[in-house]
Write a protein that holds these residues in place. Structure first.
Motif, short mmCIF file in Angstrom:
data_model
loop_
_atom_site.label_atom_id
_atom_site.label_comp_id
_atom_site.label_asym_id
_atom_site.label_seq_id
_atom_site.Cartn_x
_atom_site.Cartn_y
_atom_site.Cartn_z
N ARG A 181 -3.16 -2.38 10.72
CA ARG A 181 -3.25 -0.66 11.23
C ARG A 181 -4.94 -0.66 11.25
N VAL A 182 -5.58 -0.76 10.15
CA VAL A 182 -6.89 -0.62 10.10
C VAL A 182 -7.81 -1.29 10.95
N ALA A 183 -7.32 -2.62 11.21
CA ALA A 183 -8.20 -3.35 12.22
C ALA A 183 -7.99 -2.48 13.66
N GLU A 184 -6.85 -2.08 13.79
CA GLU A 184 -6.58 -1.52 15.48
C GLU A 184 -7.14 -0.36 15.44
N GLY A 185 -7.64 0.49 14.40
CA GLY A 185 -7.90 1.69 14.29
C GLY A 185 -7.02 2.81 14.16
N TYR A 186 -5.70 2.42 13.64
CA TYR A 186 -4.94 3.34 13.35
C TYR A 186 -4.59 3.55 11.80
N HIS A 214 0.77 -1.36 0.14
CA HIS A 214 -0.09 0.02 -0.02
C HIS A 214 0.85 1.04 0.00
N VAL A 215 0.64 1.99 -1.06
CA VAL A 215 1.54 3.21 -1.44
C VAL A 215 0.74 4.70 -1.04
N THR A 216 1.35 5.43 -0.13
CA THR A 216 0.70 6.54 -0.11
C THR A 216 1.64 7.69 -0.36
N LEU A 217 1.27 8.59 -1.30
CA LEU A 217 2.54 9.57 -1.94
C LEU A 217 1.97 10.88 -1.73
N SER A 218 2.66 11.55 -1.29
CA SER A 218 2.28 13.07 -0.81
C SER A 218 3.13 14.08 -1.51
#
Length: 147
Positions: free
Chosen positions: A129-134, A40-44
């Motif tokens: 992360r999504v499952a833990e709410g982060y 999963h890539v997040t490019l800013s």
């Protein structure tokens, strides 16, 4: 899967024009069945202000040219692109991500912004992360949206 020309495992050794086999771990050895993974890539990106309509149009063109883009969020001075990349390892996924904005600047008429952030995480880490709410929730709705 896209291959990076700049990231190679090495070339086979040759002797008198014939390929010389090598053992695993030796220079020139190439795994025949390289496994790829999803990253999963997040490019800013950010820079000088640009009219919102121009930013939206350019991100929509980028998404049209490269349908692997999952979602984009934008403002008049920054944008965030999120997508899944299939790659052998984190280095390959990051290399593709770091080239994305510059290589498509002209064809998608992207603003002359610079990359200010990059996050590349494995699929398992993303879901954990999504499952833990982060971290960010799954990108819904898919597409190009203002912040």
């Amino acid at each position: 899967m896209r291959r990076l020309a700049s990231v190679q495992l090495g070339s086979p050794q040759h002797r008198n024009g014939e390929q010389t086999p090598t053992a695993a771990g030796e220079p020139g050895h190439r795994e025949e069945a390289q496994t790829s993974r999803l990253w999963h890539v997040t490019l800013s990106v950010a820079g000088a202000e640009v009219p919102l309509a121009d930013v939206r149009r350019s991100l929509e063109q980028l998404a049209h040219d490269h349908p692997f883009l999952l979602t984009s969020r934008y403002a008049n001075d920054h944008a965030e692109i999120r997508y899944w990349e299939e790659a052998r390892d984190l280095h390959d996924a990051a290399a593709v991500a770091l080239r994305l904005w510059g290589e498509h600047r002209a064809t998608a008429k992207l603003p002359p912004w610079e990359i200010v952030g990059l996050e590349v995480i494995g699929r398992e880490t993303y879901h954990q992360r999504v499952a833990e709410g982060y971290g960010p929730p799954p990108a819904v709705p898919v597409g190009v949206h203002p912040f």
